[in-house]
Design a protein around this motif. Structure first.
Motif, short mmCIF file in Angstrom:
data_model
loop_
_atom_site.label_atom_id
_atom_site.label_comp_id
_atom_site.label_asym_id
_atom_site.label_seq_id
_atom_site.Cartn_x
_atom_site.Cartn_y
_atom_site.Cartn_z
N UNK A 108 0.73 -1.15 0.02
CA UNK A 108 -0.05 -0.01 -0.06
C UNK A 108 0.80 1.26 -0.04
N UNK A 109 0.82 2.14 -0.87
CA UNK A 109 1.63 3.40 -1.03
C UNK A 109 0.50 4.56 -1.08
N UNK A 110 0.68 5.51 0.02
CA UNK A 110 -0.37 6.57 0.24
C UNK A 110 0.43 7.46 0.07
N UNK A 111 -0.10 8.82 -0.34
CA UNK A 111 0.47 10.14 -0.34
C UNK A 111 0.90 10.54 1.07
N UNK A 112 2.20 11.12 0.93
CA UNK A 112 2.91 11.67 2.18
C UNK A 112 2.09 12.57 2.91
N UNK A 113 1.13 13.45 2.15
CA UNK A 113 0.61 14.55 2.85
C UNK A 113 -0.99 14.10 3.13
N UNK A 114 -1.70 14.61 4.14
CA UNK A 114 -3.13 14.23 4.07
C UNK A 114 -3.91 14.84 3.27
N UNK A 115 -4.71 14.16 2.49
CA UNK A 115 -5.59 14.80 1.51
C UNK A 115 -6.94 14.48 1.80
N UNK A 116 -7.89 15.62 1.70
CA UNK A 116 -9.11 15.36 2.06
C UNK A 116 -10.08 15.14 0.79
N UNK A 117 -10.86 14.31 0.76
CA UNK A 117 -11.63 13.78 -0.28
C UNK A 117 -13.31 13.73 0.16
N UNK A 118 -14.11 14.34 -0.61
CA UNK A 118 -15.62 14.19 -0.35
C UNK A 118 -16.21 12.89 -1.10
N UNK A 119 -16.49 12.10 -0.27
CA UNK A 119 -17.12 10.72 -0.80
C UNK A 119 -18.26 10.31 -0.01
N UNK A 120 -19.01 9.35 -0.50
CA UNK A 120 -19.90 8.68 0.44
C UNK A 120 -18.98 7.47 0.75
#
Length: 591
Positions: A468-480
């Motif tokens: 699992x390779x995630x972004x280093x910075x926090x990203x806010x995403x609007x989803x259900x």
């Protein structure tokens, strides 16, 4: 005795289907013809060869036709019809190309080439005779390597061809070439167990060359050496030729008494050979073939006549039956006419009721389909949390570390919560299979880690590593969150399902401009190129395959994923190579 064996073979296959038993028919009749041929009864031999050909007409392959042409050629050769023999030998060689590459066919093909050369030799066409003997030598040298255990037979065949080629060179007065190949034949076939008679014939030709070249001492030595073998095994023809050459030798030596003695011996042996050689019966094969064709055509006509009579009888029966049926139909028509009015009214009533029933049935069917879709989708998405629960229960039972047990219990609670949320959402749905609720802002990394906590248990069970390779910075995403979690579960569980043990699933999430791109790449069995564009369809195509460990597949999850992603104003697609794996991509806007 040979006739009895041949008759027994014919009796065994008699009455069987020639399409299925074509080889057996051919062999039986050809064998019977061979028995007659060995007794110089060529008329009877040809009759059975013709039967083999006629029974196999339309069924025989080229290999069996080759056997037929070879035998006809041998009859022509025995009758000294060398031109006809040559043509049939050539046909036999062409057809033999389709025969299996086995030892018997190898011997037969080199023999046919040699016989073509013999036929040209008898026709005094020495250039063509030389050409086919050279072909025979090349054929033997090329194919003998396939049968290394038959070296003696190969050498014997080479010797025979060398001897025949030597006689061609002798007639063309190319004495050096003739001497060279004749000596090869003598060296090979004068050995015990080989074709000594052919070697003796070559010895005679060699002595003739030596006499023509006035090498009298060498000629005399050759004739004396040959005499030793003739005293053991010989033919009257070779003995007569030997005495003739001895006469020529003494003539050249001016020893008239000895020359006269051997001339007398030559005439005596020649007369004995003439008496002992039985006359060969001669038949015109072309006329015989035409006669057999006429007889065969007559048999066909008789059979056709019987068939026609049978057809006529059947036709009469059919006509009588049709007349009876017409009378019966006319009577029924008279009776049915009286009830037409009543039936018409009744039919109108039934049609009206049928239309009402059809409308009701269509409504029920549509409702049933909607419910079935909903139930299938729910059942499909419940598999992942329930499967995780099952595995975690086993892990909790086996886990002694209290901290680890608590973590597993927390994960079990999450899985139960996911399943309950899915059931609640389904109960709130009305007619649509999928109904998105409000979208909430979530932290991408936390959301994905929560998703993969349960999926990792499924992967560990199958010994599959999730990278699992995630972004280093926090990203806010609007989803259900609930529906998007089902999308991730579907895609990763599919990757686990269709990957082999010990493989790796790589999951990558990156921010690309103002969009989020998630890729899930496996090393599984892949998807065929002609099907990859249809895997997201539900109504028109159902792409069901079992997993690498026999896991069952229902073909519902990808259509759900597509609908969820599209309702997030995003796109989903896949790339795949069969046998190497697949990569699924999700792209949604961050704003």
């Amino acid at each position: 005795m040979a006739h009895k064996y041949a008759d027994s073979a014919i009796s065994v296959i008699s009455g069987k289907d020639p399409v299925i038993y074509k080889d057996e028919y051919a062999i039986a009749y050809l064998c019977k013809g061979d028995v007659f041929y060995s007794q110089d009864q060529f008329n009877e031999a040809f009759a059975y060869y013709y039967k083999a050909k006629q029974l196999g007409l339309g069924y025989f392959d080229n290999c069996l036709n080759s056997e037929y042409s070879y035998r006809i050629a041998m009859i022509y050769y025995k009758q000294e019809s060398y031109d006809d023999a040559k043509n049939n030998f050539i046909d036999a060689f062409k057809d033999s190309e389709s025969c299996p590459d086995i030892l018997d066919n190898y011997h037969r093909r080199q023999q046919i080439l040699s016989n073509i050369g013999l036929s040209y030799y008898q026709l005094k066409d020495y250039d063509n005779a030389e050409y086919y003997y050279e072909l025979a030598l090349k054929f033997i040298n090329t194919n003998s390597k396939k049968f290394p255990n038959e070296s003696r037979k190969h050498n014997e065949a080479l010797g025979v061809v060398y001897g025949n080629l030597g006689k061609v060179y002798l007639q063309k007065k190319e004495y050096a070439k003739s001497t060279f190949v004749l000596k090869k034949d003598i060296e090979i076939n004068l050995s015990r167990g080989n074709d000594i008679k052919h070697a003796q014939s070559s010895y005679l030709s060699l002595a003739e060359i030596l006499l023509k070249e006035d090498k009298l001492d060498s000629a005399y030595l050759s004739l004396k050496n040959l005499k030793v073998t003739l005293d053991t095994i010989s033919t009257l023809k070779d003995e007569a030729e030997w005495n003739k050459l001895m006469c020529s030798y003494y003539e050249k030596k001016n020893n008239i008494p000895q020359a006269h003695y051997y001339l007398q011996q030559y005439l005596i042996k020649k007369e004995e050979a003439s008496i002992n050689s039985s006359p060969i019966s001669t038949i015109d094969l072309k006329k015989q073939y035409d006669l057999f064709e006429q007889q065969h055509n007559l048999e066909i006509l008789e059979t056709e006549n019987k068939v026609k009579n049978l057809y006529l009888f059947i036709t009469i029966i059919i006509v009588v039956t049709v007349i009876i049926l017409l009378i019966f139909m006319w009577y029924n028509w008279k009776e049915s006419k009286r009830n037409i009015s009543k039936l018409s009214k009744l039919n109108n009533t039934i049609l009206s009721q049928n239309r009402e029933l059809e409308n009701a049935f269509d409504i029920i069917t549509e409702s049933s389909k909607e419910k079935e879709k909903l139930l299938n989708l729910v059942a499909h998405d419940l598999r992942t949390p329930i499967a995780s629960l099952s595995l975690m229960v086993d892990l909790v039972v086996d886990e002694n570390n209290e901290k680890e047990r608590n973590e597993l219990m927390s994960l079990m609670k999450v899985a139960c919560g996911n399943a309950l949320d899915l059931i609640s959402e389904t109960l709130e749905s009305n007619k649509n299979v999928i109904k998105l609720i409000l979208k909430n802002t979530v932290v991408l990394n936390d959301f994905l880690l929560e998703c993969f906590a349960l999926l990792k248990i499924l992967a560990d069970e199958k010994q599959i590593f999730i990278d699992l390779e995630l972004p280093k910075e926090n990203i806010d995403v609007k989803i259900n969150a609930e529906n998007f979690k089902r999308v991730i579960n579907n895609l990763v569980s599919n990757a686990i399902k269709f990957s082999a043990k010990g493989s790796t699933i790589k999951i990558n999430a990156v921010k690309k401009n103002d969009k989020l791109l998630i890729s899930i790449k496996d090393q599984g069995i892949g998807i065929e190129e002609n099907k990859i564009d249809r895997i997201f369809e539900l109504e028109s195509f159902e792409y069901n395959r079992d997993g690498t460990d026999g896991e069952q597949s229902f073909g519902l999850g990808l259509s759900f994923c597509k609908q969820v992603i599209e309702e997030h104003n995003g796109i989903i697609w896949a790339e795949s190579i069969v046998g190497k794996g697949s990569t699924f991509f999700i792209e949604i806007p961050l704003k």
